[in-house]
Design a protein around this motif. Structure first.
Motif, PDB file in Angstrom:
ATOM      1  N   MET A  96      77.023   5.180  51.088  1.00 43.00           N
ATOM      2  CA  MET A  96      75.638   5.608  51.339  1.00 43.00           C
ATOM      3  C   MET A  96      75.534   7.120  51.432  1.00 43.00           C
ATOM      4  N   ARG A  97      74.296   7.594  51.369  1.00 42.34           N
ATOM      5  CA  ARG A  97      74.005   9.003  51.588  1.00 42.34           C
ATOM      6  C   ARG A  97      73.533   9.153  53.036  1.00 42.34           C
ATOM      7  N   ALA A  98      74.368   9.713  53.883  1.00 41.43           N
ATOM      8  CA  ALA A  98      73.982   9.939  55.283  1.00 41.43           C
ATOM      9  C   ALA A  98      73.457  11.367  55.403  1.00 41.43           C
ATOM     10  N   VAL A  99      72.143  11.515  55.258  1.00 37.83           N
ATOM     11  CA  VAL A  99      71.520  12.833  55.325  1.00 37.83           C
ATOM     12  C   VAL A  99      71.397  13.263  56.785  1.00 37.83           C
ATOM     13  N   LYS A 100      71.124  12.299  57.638  1.00 39.52           N
ATOM     14  CA  LYS A 100      70.925  12.532  59.063  1.00 39.52           C
ATOM     15  C   LYS A 100      71.460  11.326  59.798  1.00 39.52           C
ATOM     16  N   CYS A 101      71.690  11.469  61.092  1.00 39.32           N
ATOM     17  CA  CYS A 101      72.115  10.306  61.864  1.00 39.32           C
ATOM     18  C   CYS A 101      71.499  10.376  63.255  1.00 39.32           C
ATOM     19  N   GLY A 102      71.239   9.224  63.834  1.00 37.77           N
ATOM     20  CA  GLY A 102      70.645   9.176  65.160  1.00 37.77           C
ATOM     21  C   GLY A 102      71.592   8.519  66.139  1.00 37.77           C
ATOM     22  N   GLY A 103      71.027   7.921  67.180  1.00 37.39           N
ATOM     23  CA  GLY A 103      71.826   7.178  68.154  1.00 37.39           C
ATOM     24  C   GLY A 103      72.567   6.037  67.471  1.00 37.39           C
ATOM     25  N   GLN A 104      73.451   5.410  68.193  1.00 35.73           N
ATOM     26  CA  GLN A 104      74.331   4.409  67.593  1.00 35.73           C
ATOM     27  C   GLN A 104      73.588   3.190  67.036  1.00 35.73           C
ATOM     28  N   TYR A 105      72.553   2.729  67.765  1.00 34.49           N
ATOM     29  CA  TYR A 105      71.876   1.485  67.386  1.00 34.49           C
ATOM     30  C   TYR A 105      70.479   1.752  66.836  1.00 34.49           C
ATOM     31  N   GLY A 106      70.040   0.887  65.898  1.00 36.19           N
ATOM     32  CA  GLY A 106      68.787   1.192  65.218  1.00 36.19           C
ATOM     33  C   GLY A 106      67.818   0.059  64.993  1.00 36.19           C
ATOM     34  N   PHE A 107      68.030  -1.116  65.591  1.00 39.25           N
ATOM     35  CA  PHE A 107      67.073  -2.211  65.368  1.00 39.25           C
ATOM     36  C   PHE A 107      66.131  -2.326  66.556  1.00 39.25           C
ATOM     37  N   TYR A 108      64.867  -2.032  66.410  1.00 37.23           N
ATOM     38  CA  TYR A 108      64.153  -1.711  65.189  1.00 37.23           C
ATOM     39  C   TYR A 108      63.706  -0.249  65.176  1.00 37.23           C
ATOM     40  N   SER A 109      63.092   0.184  64.087  1.00 35.82           N
ATOM     41  CA  SER A 109      62.708   1.589  63.924  1.00 35.82           C
ATOM     42  C   SER A 109      61.471   1.944  64.738  1.00 35.82           C
ATOM     43  N   SER A 110      61.637   2.894  65.671  1.00 34.95           N
ATOM     44  CA  SER A 110      60.464   3.332  66.438  1.00 34.95           C
ATOM     45  C   SER A 110      59.548   4.205  65.586  1.00 34.95           C
ATOM     46  N   HIS A 111      60.097   4.901  64.575  1.00 34.61           N
ATOM     47  CA  HIS A 111      59.240   5.659  63.649  1.00 34.61           C
ATOM     48  C   HIS A 111      58.269   4.695  62.948  1.00 34.61           C
ATOM     49  N   ALA A 112      58.808   3.592  62.419  1.00 31.78           N
ATOM     50  CA  ALA A 112      57.966   2.609  61.733  1.00 31.78           C
ATOM     51  C   ALA A 112      56.961   1.993  62.705  1.00 31.78           C
ATOM     52  N   ALA A 113      57.427   1.647  63.904  1.00 33.52           N
ATOM     53  CA  ALA A 113      56.539   1.033  64.901  1.00 33.52           C
ATOM     54  C   ALA A 113      55.399   1.980  65.268  1.00 33.52           C
ATOM     55  N   ASN A 114      55.714   3.244  65.521  1.00 33.84           N
ATOM     56  CA  ASN A 114      54.680   4.190  65.950  1.00 33.84           C
ATOM     57  C   ASN A 114      53.702   4.542  64.836  1.00 33.84           C
ATOM     58  N   THR A 115      54.206   4.744  63.607  1.00 37.93           N
ATOM     59  CA  THR A 115      53.282   5.092  62.521  1.00 37.93           C
ATOM     60  C   THR A 115      52.389   3.900  62.156  1.00 37.93           C
ATOM     61  N   PHE A 116      52.950   2.697  62.155  1.00 34.92           N
ATOM     62  CA  PHE A 116      52.120   1.521  61.873  1.00 34.92           C
ATOM     63  C   PHE A 116      51.174   1.220  63.031  1.00 34.92           C
ATOM     64  N   PHE A 117      51.586   1.535  64.252  1.00 38.05           N
ATOM     65  CA  PHE A 117      50.667   1.410  65.391  1.00 38.05           C
ATOM     66  C   PHE A 117      49.452   2.303  65.162  1.00 38.05           C
ATOM     67  N   ILE A 118      49.703   3.590  64.863  1.00 32.18           N
ATOM     68  CA  ILE A 118      48.606   4.549  64.666  1.00 32.18           C
ATOM     69  C   ILE A 118      47.750   4.140  63.463  1.00 32.18           C
ATOM     70  N   ALA A 119      48.398   3.742  62.365  1.00 35.01           N
ATOM     71  CA  ALA A 119      47.654   3.338  61.165  1.00 35.01           C
ATOM     72  C   ALA A 119      46.723   2.163  61.458  1.00 35.01           C
ATOM     73  N   THR A 120      47.230   1.175  62.175  1.00 38.76           N
ATOM     74  CA  THR A 120      46.427  -0.020  62.488  1.00 38.76           C
ATOM     75  C   THR A 120      45.326   0.317  63.483  1.00 38.76           C
ATOM     76  N   PHE A 121      45.694   1.012  64.539  1.00 37.86           N
ATOM     77  CA  PHE A 121      44.737   1.375  65.597  1.00 37.86           C
ATOM     78  C   PHE A 121      43.574   2.184  65.014  1.00 37.86           C
TER      79      PHE A 121
END
Length: 193
Positions: A96-121
């Motif tokens: 894979m291409r690891a451009v960036k890395c975050g904390g160890q665990y990633g399920f689920y994406s808070s970026h996706a949750a927050n942007t879809f929250f704002i989009a829906t709201f």
């Protein structure tokens, strides 16, 4: 379940490897929170033009509550499910291409949750006045969510689950906000009569 996870990894590798170094900075920027501050100011302006000041205060409270709930749920899932981010998954090293890395665990994406929250709201609150807005908002949420796969920090299932959580929490908090605004407007018109 094993087959689903393997398929998720295959889709991730396909999408992640579509990237190339000249575009890395663009996708890092898209994934950053600060770059979207002007957009949030536009959202605030649209709400200000559509709702009375008192209603706007309630809306902002519901947005703050909703984003907090969405974010905290993501944290609970990450520490409860313990699914490694792609950039921490030893089976993907060198693939894979690891451009960036975050904390160890990633399920689920808070970026996706927050942007879809704002989009829906925002869609539920403003679609009557601004018909085009939901289309723009959901494209924006998809692009920000995809940036997480591009950067190598989330699998597609992380994004899908985050998007669904954001969609449902956004719908829930928008419904609450609209009920409070409706009740408040009814009380105000009753008081005038």
């Amino acid at each position: 379940m094993h087959e689903l996870i393997q398929e998720d990894k295959s889709i991730f590798l396909f999408l992640n490897n579509l990237g190339s170094t000249p575009f890395d900075q663009l996708w890092i920027m898209i994934s950053a929170t600060w770059i979207w501050v002007p957009l949030y100011v536009i959202f605030l302006y649209l709400l200000f033009k559509t709702f009375k000041f008192r209603s706007l205060i309630f809306i902002l409270i519901f947005i703050a509550l909703g984003v907090t709930v969405s974010d905290q749920l993501a944290g609970i899932f990450k520490t409860g499910i313990l699914r490694l981010r792609p950039c921490h998954d030893p089976t993907l090293t060198g693939l894979m291409r690891a451009v960036k890395c975050g904390g160890q665990y990633g399920f689920y994406s808070s970026h996706a949750a927050n942007t879809f929250f704002i989009a829906t709201f925002m869609s539920l609150l403003l679609y009557k006045k601004f018909k085009f807005l939901p289309y723009f908002l959901f494209v924006w949420a998809i692009v920000v969510s995809y940036s997480r796969i591009y950067l190598g920090v989330h699998f597609p299932l992380d994004i899908l689950m985050g998007s669904l959580m954001g969609f449902f929490t956004g719908g829930f908090f928008a419904t609450l906000a609209l009920k409070v605004i409706h009740k408040q407007n009814n009380s105000a018109s009753t008081a005038k009569n």
